[in-house]
Enzyme design. Sequence first.
Site, PDB file in Angstrom:
ATOM      1  CB  THR A  77      28.803  17.603 -11.762  1.00 51.45           C
ATOM      2  OG1 THR A  77      29.778  17.157 -10.830  1.00 51.45           O
ATOM      3  CG2 THR A  77      28.420  16.567 -12.386  1.00 51.45           C
ATOM      4  CG  ASP A 343      32.775  15.674 -13.691  1.00 47.45           C
ATOM      5  OD1 ASP A 343      33.527  15.392 -13.250  1.00 47.45           O
ATOM      6  OD2 ASP A 343      31.359  15.805 -13.122  1.00 47.45           O
TER       7      ASP A 343
END
Length: 539
Positions: A77, A343
């Site tokens: 992330t 992501d």
Amino acid sequence: MKRVVHLLIWLALSLSLGTSASRADAPKLVLTIAVDQMRYDYLERFDSHFSRNGFRLLTKRGAFMTFGRYNYVPTVTGPGHASYLSGSGPAVHGILGNSWFNKKTRKEIGCVADSSVQGVGTTNSSGQASPRNFIGATLADQLRLQFDSKVISASLKDRGAILPAGKKPTGAYWYDGKTGRFISSTYYMTNLPAWVETFNDRKLPQSYDGKMWERLLPENQYQFADRGSGEGHLDGETNTVFNHLVTVSTNGFVNFFPTPFGDEYTTEFALAAIDAEELGQHGRPDMLCLSFSSLDGNGHKFGPYSQEIQDQVVRLDRQLERLFNHLERRLGLDNVVIVMTADHGVAPNVEYSKSKGLDGSSEGGAFMTDLMTQLDKQYGSGKYFLSPTLFYGNLYLNHETLRDKQLSATVVTSFIREYALSTGLFQACFTREQLLNGQAPGWIGQCVLNGYNAERSGDLVLVTKPFALPGSGKTGTTHGTPYSYDTRVPILFFGKPFKPGRYADAFYITDIAATLASALHCEEPPGSIGTPCVRILAP
């Protein structure tokens, strides 16, 4: 003298007209969306269940890069959100993971952790966050430099809100699970705006406690069985099948996070931000950065081949439709540019991979312990690592121990590499010397090189084999590798500057910023290594 004066006047008028023209051509709003853990194939697999103005607004009426992927590791992330609007990977922007080992303090550090600031809207440590660990700038910063754009960013995760928005947005807001509020930090402001306080007063997270998550579609329209191999369960539950109850959390308001209600909550905040901040109504291209986090919480528990994932993606489609329809009413979509990506992707559950005859494995959880034992046998007892943790494949040697034992780093790293590869757990191992010299061949080597930061990364980087999730247990899954299930993500552009269509061009996450900068006629971020895809740009 008169000629000089006339020339200066002409230059001033030219610059003024140029600025006016660029602003006139620019969109009113640039909306960027990152969907946490959204694999590319979800858009293909679930397309028949999408609404007209949700994902299909982008896939059917936008430029759909069908071979978009990440070109670095780790695919997690923090780096993902730092990369897609900066145009660079961890090698440049320095966000090595969600956390990493700080060689100066000899402690683990969160990617947006900042003890020099305090929370705004909370007294909890969750407010101690900023973009100070990020090196460089993002496209949000470039828009502020060129257009004085207003930039607002929001996500349930702090890193999802902070990293795309650059160094000094008007506001970055994230969710504090202990209080059930959107918060910020003193890096950005001293008090929450009145509209954020008003939003928090609605107490939406409290309304999700005790709520039932049921299937949106008839059960026969789901692609996979409800009780899939390796599926986990929500906190407070023991069942892995529908229906799911959002149980009351004992330490805050977090149990709705991995459900569709998290995306609903994020959408509500986005709608409030658009209206209260009057985004797109300032005679310049404002920017709204959104990150939808809940799919990631869901995917870690149930995996990519579950009914829960399908249901959440279809429900997210309906939330995007609400968002896009709101922008149509407020600004007109002809005046909006949208870019959407993810992501990272996610691996199949280990047990699911095994059930399909693939090399799913959770072995390797004791690798570091075994490795330290081998080093003690080879060179004598000693503290050979600054930390006994493998940080996204990074190992940090204790060079003081090596000096005391008169061992060269080259000898020790060679020993570690050969031992690691002999275990059968790893696909590759690269030393710091190799990476600094650019000696990392092949796709995997290039991904490791793009993710290696000379200042912050370790002395060795290990890469696991496909479908291997060391120490993950028998349920759930994760991500972080250079393999297609983690790297291939949707990348879509929508708006007047782009030619609609499906494009199978090779396109990397680091190309987004350059392409968007070209479309907006502004300079790309300073660390951008990407190339604009000219083929999708409208004349």
